[in-house]
Each structure stands twice: as structure tokens, then as C-alpha cells.
Design a protein around this motif. Structure first.
Motif, PDB file in Angstrom:
ATOM      1  N   LEU A  91       0.848  -1.182   0.000  1.00  0.00           N
ATOM      2  CA  LEU A  91       0.000   0.000   0.000  1.00  0.00           C
ATOM      3  C   LEU A  91       0.893   1.245   0.000  1.00  0.00           C
ATOM      4  CD1 LEU A  91      -2.933   1.102   0.208  1.00  0.00           C
ATOM      5  CD2 LEU A  91      -2.598   1.149   2.696  1.00  0.00           C
ATOM      6  N   GLN A  92       0.813   2.009  -1.064  1.00  0.00           N
ATOM      7  CA  GLN A  92       1.664   3.192  -1.190  1.00  0.00           C
ATOM      8  C   GLN A  92       0.953   4.473  -0.755  1.00  0.00           C
ATOM      9  OE1 GLN A  92       5.110   3.940  -4.033  1.00  0.00           O
ATOM     10  NE2 GLN A  92       3.339   4.522  -5.264  1.00  0.00           N
ATOM     11  N   ASN A  93      -0.364   4.549  -1.015  1.00  0.00           N
ATOM     12  CA  ASN A  93      -1.159   5.722  -0.622  1.00  0.00           C
ATOM     13  C   ASN A  93      -2.494   5.253  -0.065  1.00  0.00           C
ATOM     14  OD1 ASN A  93       0.664   7.771  -1.873  1.00  0.00           O
ATOM     15  ND2 ASN A  93      -0.025   6.813  -3.775  1.00  0.00           N
ATOM     16  N   TYR A  94      -3.027   5.980   0.896  1.00  0.00           N
ATOM     17  CA  TYR A  94      -4.378   5.691   1.372  1.00  0.00           C
ATOM     18  C   TYR A  94      -5.386   6.134   0.313  1.00  0.00           C
ATOM     19  CZ  TYR A  94      -2.412   4.701   5.955  1.00  0.00           C
ATOM     20  OH  TYR A  94      -1.697   4.140   6.988  1.00  0.00           O
ATOM     21  N   PHE A  95      -6.449   5.364   0.151  1.00  0.00           N
ATOM     22  CA  PHE A  95      -7.419   5.626  -0.903  1.00  0.00           C
ATOM     23  C   PHE A  95      -8.217   6.894  -0.609  1.00  0.00           C
ATOM     24  CE2 PHE A  95      -7.872   0.732  -0.744  1.00  0.00           C
ATOM     25  CZ  PHE A  95      -6.644   0.569  -1.349  1.00  0.00           C
ATOM     26  N   HIS A  96      -8.536   7.608  -1.660  1.00  0.00           N
ATOM     27  CA  HIS A  96      -9.491   8.710  -1.602  1.00  0.00           C
ATOM     28  C   HIS A  96     -10.477   8.471  -2.737  1.00  0.00           C
ATOM     29  CE1 HIS A  96     -11.105  12.656  -0.693  1.00  0.00           C
ATOM     30  NE2 HIS A  96     -11.055  12.950  -1.981  1.00  0.00           N
ATOM     31  N   GLY A  97     -11.686   8.067  -2.376  1.00  0.00           N
ATOM     32  CA  GLY A  97     -12.628   7.650  -3.399  1.00  0.00           C
ATOM     33  C   GLY A  97     -12.261   6.269  -3.915  1.00  0.00           C
ATOM     34  N   LYS A 132       2.142  -0.306  -4.995  1.00  0.00           N
ATOM     35  CA  LYS A 132       3.458  -0.439  -5.609  1.00  0.00           C
ATOM     36  C   LYS A 132       3.859  -1.905  -5.580  1.00  0.00           C
ATOM     37  CE  LYS A 132       8.241   1.233  -5.325  1.00  0.00           C
ATOM     38  NZ  LYS A 132       9.190   2.091  -4.560  1.00  0.00           N
ATOM     39  N   LEU A 133       4.341  -2.397  -6.704  1.00  0.00           N
ATOM     40  CA  LEU A 133       4.792  -3.787  -6.796  1.00  0.00           C
ATOM     41  C   LEU A 133       6.297  -3.833  -6.545  1.00  0.00           C
ATOM     42  CD1 LEU A 133       4.103  -6.729  -7.436  1.00  0.00           C
ATOM     43  CD2 LEU A 133       4.493  -6.210  -9.858  1.00  0.00           C
ATOM     44  N   ILE A 134       6.676  -4.605  -5.530  1.00  0.00           N
ATOM     45  CA  ILE A 134       8.094  -4.704  -5.178  1.00  0.00           C
ATOM     46  C   ILE A 134       8.517  -6.175  -5.205  1.00  0.00           C
ATOM     47  CG2 ILE A 134       7.972  -2.654  -3.721  1.00  0.00           C
ATOM     48  CD1 ILE A 134       8.087  -4.559  -1.281  1.00  0.00           C
ATOM     49  N   GLU A 135       9.832  -6.395  -5.123  1.00  0.00           N
ATOM     50  CA  GLU A 135      10.384  -7.745  -5.007  1.00  0.00           C
ATOM     51  C   GLU A 135      10.996  -7.916  -3.627  1.00  0.00           C
ATOM     52  OE1 GLU A 135      13.095  -8.433  -8.200  1.00  0.00           O
ATOM     53  OE2 GLU A 135      11.474  -8.870  -9.628  1.00  0.00           O
ATOM     54  N   GLU A 136      10.850  -9.115  -3.095  1.00  0.00           N
ATOM     55  CA  GLU A 136      11.327  -9.411  -1.742  1.00  0.00           C
ATOM     56  C   GLU A 136      12.057 -10.754  -1.750  1.00  0.00           C
ATOM     57  OE1 GLU A 136       8.807 -10.929   1.932  1.00  0.00           O
ATOM     58  OE2 GLU A 136       8.515  -8.764   1.655  1.00  0.00           O
ATOM     59  N   GLU A 137      13.305 -10.766  -1.332  1.00  0.00           N
ATOM     60  CA  GLU A 137      14.068 -12.007  -1.268  1.00  0.00           C
ATOM     61  C   GLU A 137      13.712 -12.753   0.014  1.00  0.00           C
ATOM     62  OE1 GLU A 137      18.706 -13.542  -0.960  1.00  0.00           O
ATOM     63  OE2 GLU A 137      18.260 -11.576  -1.855  1.00  0.00           O
ATOM     64  N   LEU A 138      13.311 -14.010  -0.122  1.00  0.00           N
ATOM     65  CA  LEU A 138      12.882 -14.798   1.030  1.00  0.00           C
ATOM     66  C   LEU A 138      14.047 -15.601   1.600  1.00  0.00           C
ATOM     67  CD1 LEU A 138       9.403 -16.108  -0.193  1.00  0.00           C
ATOM     68  CD2 LEU A 138       9.951 -14.007   1.035  1.00  0.00           C
ATOM     69  N   PRO A 139      14.110 -15.740   2.909  1.00  0.00           N
ATOM     70  CA  PRO A 139      15.198 -16.494   3.538  1.00  0.00           C
ATOM     71  C   PRO A 139      14.962 -17.993   3.443  1.00  0.00           C
ATOM     72  CG  PRO A 139      13.687 -15.703   5.209  1.00  0.00           C
ATOM     73  CD  PRO A 139      13.201 -15.135   3.914  1.00  0.00           C
ATOM     74  N   PRO A 140      15.957 -18.811   3.743  1.00  0.00           N
ATOM     75  CA  PRO A 140      15.760 -20.271   3.789  1.00  0.00           C
ATOM     76  C   PRO A 140      14.736 -20.641   4.858  1.00  0.00           C
ATOM     77  CG  PRO A 140      18.100 -19.714   3.775  1.00  0.00           C
ATOM     78  CD  PRO A 140      17.360 -18.431   4.004  1.00  0.00           C
ATOM     79  N   ARG A 195       0.677 -11.354  -2.587  1.00  0.00           N
ATOM     80  CA  ARG A 195       2.077 -11.692  -2.792  1.00  0.00           C
ATOM     81  C   ARG A 195       2.149 -13.038  -3.501  1.00  0.00           C
ATOM     82  NH1 ARG A 195       5.166 -10.731   1.696  1.00  0.00           N
ATOM     83  NH2 ARG A 195       6.632 -12.334   1.003  1.00  0.00           N
ATOM     84  N   SER A 196       3.233 -13.230  -4.256  1.00  0.00           N
ATOM     85  CA  SER A 196       3.363 -14.445  -5.064  1.00  0.00           C
ATOM     86  C   SER A 196       3.866 -15.626  -4.254  1.00  0.00           C
ATOM     87  CB  SER A 196       4.295 -14.188  -6.249  1.00  0.00           C
ATOM     88  OG  SER A 196       5.605 -13.871  -5.780  1.00  0.00           O
ATOM     89  N   HIS A 197       4.717 -15.401  -3.263  1.00  0.00           N
ATOM     90  CA  HIS A 197       5.293 -16.462  -2.443  1.00  0.00           C
ATOM     91  C   HIS A 197       5.310 -16.014  -0.986  1.00  0.00           C
ATOM     92  CE1 HIS A 197       6.865 -17.269  -6.482  1.00  0.00           C
ATOM     93  NE2 HIS A 197       6.976 -18.530  -6.123  1.00  0.00           N
ATOM     94  N   PHE A 224      -0.944 -12.004 -12.231  1.00  0.00           N
ATOM     95  CA  PHE A 224      -0.649 -11.353 -10.957  1.00  0.00           C
ATOM     96  C   PHE A 224      -0.557  -9.840 -11.133  1.00  0.00           C
ATOM     97  CE2 PHE A 224       2.384  -9.987  -7.614  1.00  0.00           C
ATOM     98  CZ  PHE A 224       1.751 -10.500  -6.495  1.00  0.00           C
ATOM     99  N   GLU A 225      -0.078  -9.405 -12.285  1.00  0.00           N
ATOM    100  CA  GLU A 225       0.106  -7.978 -12.546  1.00  0.00           C
ATOM    101  C   GLU A 225      -1.226  -7.236 -12.683  1.00  0.00           C
ATOM    102  OE1 GLU A 225      -0.073 -10.026 -16.565  1.00  0.00           O
ATOM    103  OE2 GLU A 225       0.780 -10.432 -14.581  1.00  0.00           O
ATOM    104  N   ASN A 226      -2.330  -7.978 -12.763  1.00  0.00           N
ATOM    105  CA  ASN A 226      -3.638  -7.361 -12.966  1.00  0.00           C
ATOM    106  C   ASN A 226      -4.512  -7.363 -11.717  1.00  0.00           C
ATOM    107  OD1 ASN A 226      -3.239  -6.797 -15.757  1.00  0.00           O
ATOM    108  ND2 ASN A 226      -3.611  -8.961 -16.213  1.00  0.00           N
ATOM    109  N   VAL A 227      -3.935  -7.673 -10.553  1.00  0.00           N
ATOM    110  CA  VAL A 227      -4.746  -7.772  -9.346  1.00  0.00           C
ATOM    111  C   VAL A 227      -5.359  -6.426  -8.964  1.00  0.00           C
ATOM    112  CG1 VAL A 227      -2.768  -7.485  -7.786  1.00  0.00           C
ATOM    113  CG2 VAL A 227      -4.820  -8.643  -6.973  1.00  0.00           C
ATOM    114  N   VAL A 228      -4.634  -5.329  -9.145  1.00  0.00           N
ATOM    115  CA  VAL A 228      -5.179  -4.015  -8.774  1.00  0.00           C
ATOM    116  C   VAL A 228      -6.360  -3.656  -9.669  1.00  0.00           C
ATOM    117  CG1 VAL A 228      -4.705  -1.561  -8.533  1.00  0.00           C
ATOM    118  CG2 VAL A 228      -2.979  -3.230  -7.843  1.00  0.00           C
ATOM    119  N   SER A 229      -6.230  -3.879 -10.960  1.00  0.00           N
ATOM    120  CA  SER A 229      -7.338  -3.570 -11.869  1.00  0.00           C
ATOM    121  C   SER A 229      -8.550  -4.452 -11.566  1.00  0.00           C
ATOM    122  CB  SER A 229      -6.906  -3.721 -13.328  1.00  0.00           C
ATOM    123  OG  SER A 229      -6.476  -5.039 -13.609  1.00  0.00           O
ATOM    124  N   ALA A 230      -8.316  -5.699 -11.165  1.00  0.00           N
ATOM    125  CA  ALA A 230      -9.429  -6.575 -10.785  1.00  0.00           C
ATOM    126  C   ALA A 230     -10.131  -6.052  -9.536  1.00  0.00           C
ATOM    127  CB  ALA A 230      -8.918  -7.995 -10.544  1.00  0.00           C
TER     128      ALA A 230
END
Length: 334
Positions: A9-15, A23-31, A92-94, A310-316
Motif C-alpha cells: 500500500l503506497q497511498n491511502y485511498f481517496h474515493g 506499488k509492486l516490489i520484489e522481496e528475497e525470502l530467507p531459507p 504476494r506471489s510467495h 498477478f500484474e492485474n490484481v489491482v485492476s481486478a
């Protein structure tokens, strides 16, 4: 090394929410550690409640929600590789999960029962959280009886379409309120609702009176606002109202006018009760298994609006809030 894609969540919604609010980011997961497992998302859920609950998040947090996932790595005896689950992991994907989260009042993770030939996505809908919302909200709060009239607003969505079918199983006359003739024809022709009303047409109140000539005994409210005020004026004495959602107000940027319903509540001695489905956390499996049984017996039908990618989740999500979906809205991760 596993790289997860994560919507924050990058901004709180207005309307109405916008693409730029995320914002879509990448996150490296630990073992993995002992007792943990790695789940890969298959389907993500987009639901109306997210439009309200987002206020609980801090900016920069993973946007919440349920997903169907498959366990691809595991150091957990309870959750072996290959297990299909529903998890409150967010968009999130994983996800690495240690089995100890106490953040959710309903089960944060549960194993999907054998759905037979039905798609796994139904574990987010008719045999999941949505199905339990309809099951407990309708049967425990409204307690519909044979011969009564049940009105459902938001009837073209996952919860509303399910509630109406439960009403029919209990011998009710069912009237569905929805925002398009396409949805309404599906309710009547496929789900056996007795009538539908398109609230966007100018003769809404006249049509409501016509289809509820004997009054309304049960009202399952997904919308609030003027629609619900009009339905409440049609209630019979000792009528029951289950308030599940207020979607008519979710995207409002200014305060909405209040509608005078208190006189009807008092004079008709109505029972009006709001609810959250986590109230029935201790009976979670009951609802899942009963809905699954009805589904396999052909007593419940469903429709999904599936968005791929996955890239279309916000539009959905935005489309669902605008009423673009018929039945449950889900995103298939590809």
C-alpha cells in the motif's frame, strides 16, 4: 533463493482506489526454518471489505487478502509439499509461513478439502470465506422460513448470489437487487431467484413494491444507503435484517445523507444486526463442508469473474468495486 513479488500500500485511498495507490516490489525470502513452509500463490481474492479494512494498514505494508496457494517447500509435518491451502497472506506471489500467526480471528490458514472436479478458486468463494459469510449470516441471523420473502442487495456478487440460493433451499421467495440486467437474468434464469430489480433504473421503488407485495421478512444487506432504506420500509413486523456490507458508501468522498429508518425499526419491531464472519471461527469447517456438500449435490451454483495475471490484481480490485464482476471476483496467478 526465492524472490517474491509483493503489492504494498503506497497511498491511502481517496474515493475509488487507483493503480498509483499500490506499488509492486520484489522481496528475497530467507531459507526455511523448522516448522515453516513456502507457499506459492495460485489465486488471489479481491473483496469489497478490503476497501474499508485498508485503513488498518501502515503505508508500505503488504496489502492484505486471502489466496489459494500450493506448498512447494516444507519443513512442517502438518503441511507437507503439494498441500493446497487458503492463506491470509495478502497480495504476494510467495510466502513463508511458520504456522503461528494470531493476526486473524478466522483461521489464517486452512487446508482445502477435496473439491472433486471443481476449481480450487472456489475455496475463495462458495466453499471459503465468502461461502461462510453467506451461510452463517443467512441461517444464523435471518433464520429464513418456508413461505417468507427474502430480499438480497448486492445479489450479483459472491455473497449475495449464495444467500439467495440458501433462501430458496429454505422455501423462501427471493428477490435480488443488482446493478445490471445481465446479473439479474443470471440470478433468475440460473439460480432460480424469483425476481430481480435493477436499482439503476428509475422505477426501482415501484418495482420493489410490486415484488414485495406481501412485505419483506428477511433482508440481507450488502449495500446500505438509499437501497436499504427503501427495503426497510417494506419490512413486515418482526422482520430480520443482516447487515453484511455497505458498499454504496465505500468510495464516497463526502458524507452521505442519512435516511430515516428508525421509525420503521421501532414500529415494526425489527431485528437489525451487523456481523463479521469471524464470529463463527469455531464453526468454520461446518460452513465449508455444508456448502461443499450442497455444491456437489447441485443445490448451489456459482459464477466467477476470473482475471488472469498477478500484474492485474489491482485492476481486478478496482473493477470489483465498480461492480464489473458477476459472482465472485478472483485473480488467477500465471
Amino acid at each position: 533463493m526465492v524472490i517474491a513479488e509483493v503489492y504494498i500500500l503506497q497511498n491511502y485511498f481517496h474515493g475509488l482506489p487507483k493503480q498509483s495507490d499500490f506499488k509492486l516490489i520484489e522481496e528475497e525470502l530467507p531459507p526455511l526454518k523448522d516448522g515453516e513452509f513456502l507457499a506459492e500463490a495460485l489465486y488471489l481474492s479481491v473483496d469489497p471489505y478490503m476497501r474499508v479494512k485498508f485503513k488498518d494498514l501502515k503505508l508500505g505494508s503488504t496489502f492484505f487478502g486471502y489466496q489459494v496457494a500450493k506448498i512447494t517447500e516444507s519443513k512442517s509435518k502438518e503441511y507437507p509439499i503439494g498441500t493446497n491451502i487458503v492463506g491470509a497472506f495478502g497480495w504476494r506471489s510467495h510466502t513463508i509461513y511458520d504456522g503461528t500467526s494470531k493476526l486473524f480471528a478466522i483461521p489464517p490458514v486452512w487446508k482445502i478439502p477435496d473439491l472433486g472436479d471443481f476449481p480450487l478458486s472456489l475455496a475463495l468463494g462458495i466453499v471459503g470465506r465468502v461461502g461462510n459469510t453467506a451461510y452463517f449470516g443467512c441461517l444464523d441471523l435471518l433464520r429464513p422460513k418456508n413461505g417468507e420473502t427474502l430480499v438480497v442487495s448486492g445479489a450479483g456478487g459472491g455473497v449475495g448470489s449464495h444467500v439467495g440460493q440458501i433462501g430458496k433451499l429454505n422455501g423462501c421467495k427471493v428477490v435480488g437487487i443488482t446493478g445490471s440486467d445481465e446479473k439479474g437474468e443470471w440470478l433468475v434464469n440460473e439460480l432460480q431467484f424469483d425476481h430481480f430489480i435493477n436499482y439503476k433504473k428509475p422505477n426501482f421503488l415501484e418495482t420493489l413494491k410490486k415484488y414485495t407485495a406481501d412485505g419483506v421478512d428477511c433482508y440481507f444487506d450488502n449495500t446500505g444507503g438509499e437501497i436499504s432504506a427503501n427495503v426497510i420500509t417494506r419490512m413486515n413486523t418482526y422482520g430480520r435484517v443482516a447487515v453484511c456490507g455497505l458498499i454504496s458508501n465505500y468510495n464516497a468522498t463526502e458524507p452521505r445523507a442519512a435516511f430515516p429508518i428508525d421509525t420503521y425499526i421501532l414500529r415494526l419491531q425489527l431485528k437489525v444486526e451487523g456481523f463479521m464472519v469471524h464470529r463463527w471461527a469455531d464453526r468454520w469447517e461446518e460452513g465449508i463442508m455444508q456448502n461443499l456438500q450442497w455444491l456437489k449435490e447441485g443445490k448451489l451454483k456459482y459464477k466467477e469473474t476470473v482475471t488472469c495475471g498477478f500484474e492485474n490484481v489491482v485492476s481486478a480490485f478496482i473493477g470489483m468495486l465498480k461492480g464489473d464482476n458477476v459472482g465472485k471476483a478472483v485473480v488467477k496467478v500465471e
